[in-house]
Write a protein that holds these residues in place. Structure first.
Motif, PDB file in Angstrom:
ATOM      1  N   UNK A   4       0.892  -1.264   0.025  1.00  0.00           N
ATOM      2  CA  UNK A   4       0.083  -0.092   0.048  1.00  0.00           C
ATOM      3  C   UNK A   4       0.644   1.407  -0.078  1.00  0.00           C
ATOM      4  N   UNK A   5       1.892   1.256   0.941  1.00  0.00           N
ATOM      5  CA  UNK A   5       2.857   2.414   0.881  1.00  0.00           C
ATOM      6  C   UNK A   5       3.570   2.847  -0.545  1.00  0.00           C
ATOM      7  N   UNK A   6       3.412   1.707  -1.412  1.00  0.00           N
ATOM      8  CA  UNK A   6       4.270   1.945  -2.727  1.00  0.00           C
ATOM      9  C   UNK A   6       3.195   2.113  -3.909  1.00  0.00           C
ATOM     10  N   UNK A   7       1.970   1.870  -3.407  1.00  0.00           N
ATOM     11  CA  UNK A   7       0.887   1.910  -4.530  1.00  0.00           C
ATOM     12  C   UNK A   7       1.116   0.864  -5.454  1.00  0.00           C
ATOM     13  N   UNK A   8       1.580  -0.378  -5.289  1.00  0.00           N
ATOM     14  CA  UNK A   8       2.069  -1.363  -6.355  1.00  0.00           C
ATOM     15  C   UNK A   8       2.745  -2.662  -5.713  1.00  0.00           C
ATOM     16  N   UNK A   9       3.175  -3.512  -6.538  1.00  0.00           N
ATOM     17  CA  UNK A   9       3.770  -4.534  -5.975  1.00  0.00           C
ATOM     18  C   UNK A   9       5.203  -4.532  -6.106  1.00  0.00           C
ATOM     19  N   UNK A  10       5.852  -5.171  -4.811  1.00  0.00           N
ATOM     20  CA  UNK A  10       7.181  -5.056  -4.495  1.00  0.00           C
ATOM     21  C   UNK A  10       7.575  -6.476  -4.042  1.00  0.00           C
ATOM     22  N   UNK A  11       8.902  -6.509  -3.876  1.00  0.00           N
ATOM     23  CA  UNK A  11       9.362  -7.815  -3.522  1.00  0.00           C
ATOM     24  C   UNK A  11       8.823  -8.392  -2.286  1.00  0.00           C
ATOM     25  N   UNK A  12       8.340  -7.616  -1.329  1.00  0.00           N
ATOM     26  CA  UNK A  12       7.677  -7.943  -0.166  1.00  0.00           C
ATOM     27  C   UNK A  12       6.477  -8.755  -0.629  1.00  0.00           C
ATOM     28  N   UNK A  13       5.692  -8.507  -1.730  1.00  0.00           N
ATOM     29  CA  UNK A  13       4.392  -9.406  -2.150  1.00  0.00           C
ATOM     30  C   UNK A  13       5.003 -10.560  -2.722  1.00  0.00           C
TER      31      UNK A  13
END
Ligand SMILES: C[C@H](O)[C@H](O)[C@H]1CNC2=NC(N)=NC(=O)C2=N1
Length: 97
Positions: free
Chosen positions: A73-82
């Motif tokens: 949510x904080x980045x408004x997209x898909x990151x390595x965390x996802x």
């Protein structure tokens, strides 16, 4: 802080995850457990991992069917965390909770 992944990066990760699809800025997967207690055990495992990661999925529980939605949510997209959390959910689902 994790950064948003590019379309290519997301596509590459999706090839080695099982059952995940991209829906805009989220990853989605449905897991069908053998029964309701198993579904809740999977949710319990995922919740513990999510707390450790400080990264939390949206989870919809319908009897023994679980719908997971992952996004940063904080980045408004898909990151390595996802991606990491998706891989954990795959392992837990395969092990049956
Ligand atoms: C302050 C704390 O780090 C944030 O609110 C965390 C908690 N869990 C989170 N989970 C997800 N999926 N996205 C986030 O941006 C996020 N942020």
């Amino acid at each position: 802080m994790a950064r948003r992944l590019s379309d290519n990066e997301i596509g590459r990760h999706l090839t080695r995850l099982s059952g995940w699809t991209r829906d805009g800025d989220s990853l989605r997967r449905t897991v069908e457990a053998r029964d309701f207690p198993t579904a809740i055990a999977i949710v319990d495992d995922v919740a513990a991992e999510a707390e450790k990661m400080n990264h939390h999925p949206d989870i919809d529980i319908r009897w023994r069917t679980l719908h997971f939605t992952l996004s940063t949510h904080s980045e408004g997209g898909i990151t390595e965390l996802d991606i990491q959390l998706a891989a954990f959910i795959d392992e837990t689902a395969a092990a049956g909770g």
